[in-house]
Design a protein around this motif. Sequence first.
Motif, PDB file in Angstrom:
ATOM      1  N   ARG A  75      45.968  78.016  37.851  1.00 55.71           N
ATOM      2  CA  ARG A  75      45.214  78.909  36.964  1.00 55.71           C
ATOM      3  C   ARG A  75      43.967  79.386  37.681  1.00 55.71           C
ATOM      4  O   ARG A  75      43.182  78.601  38.189  1.00 55.71           O
ATOM      5  CB  ARG A  75      44.814  78.194  35.685  1.00 55.71           C
ATOM      6  N   ALA A  97      40.381  83.440  34.089  1.00 59.82           N
ATOM      7  CA  ALA A  97      39.957  82.826  32.828  1.00 59.82           C
ATOM      8  C   ALA A  97      38.594  83.373  32.394  1.00 59.82           C
ATOM      9  O   ALA A  97      38.390  83.679  31.213  1.00 59.82           O
ATOM     10  CB  ALA A  97      39.896  81.310  32.979  1.00 59.82           C
ATOM     11  N   TYR A 138      44.300  80.939  28.171  1.00 64.13           N
ATOM     12  CA  TYR A 138      44.942  81.112  29.474  1.00 64.13           C
ATOM     13  C   TYR A 138      45.083  79.771  30.191  1.00 64.13           C
ATOM     14  O   TYR A 138      46.106  79.481  30.801  1.00 64.13           O
ATOM     15  CB  TYR A 138      44.112  82.090  30.308  1.00 64.13           C
TER      16      TYR A 138
END
Length: 90
Positions: free
Chosen positions: A12, A17, A31
Motif C-alpha cells: 500500500r 493513502a 485504502y
Amino acid sequence: MQQRPRDEGRHRSPFAAAFLSLLLPGLGQAYVGYYGRALAFATPLVLIIALGGGLVINAQTRLGLLAALSSPSTLLAILILNAILLAYRI
C-alpha cells in the motif's frame, strides 16, 4: 485499537493513502484496510453535506435554522465545546 488487516501480497502506497484522504476524509484509511476508521472519518463530512443539501432544498427552514444557530445561547454552547476540544488537544 483496531488490528491492521493482513496484506495479501500488495504493498500500500503511503502517498496514495494521503492523497485519497485529501480528496475525502476516510478514503485513505479504507485504502489501507481500516474500514471502521474510514467510516468514523467520513461520517461527519457526509452528514454536513446532507444537512447543507436539505437546507438548500427547503429555503424557509434555512432562515429558521440560521436564527436558531445565531442565538446567544447556541453560540455560547459552541464556544464552550470549542474550548473543551482545544484543552483536549493541548
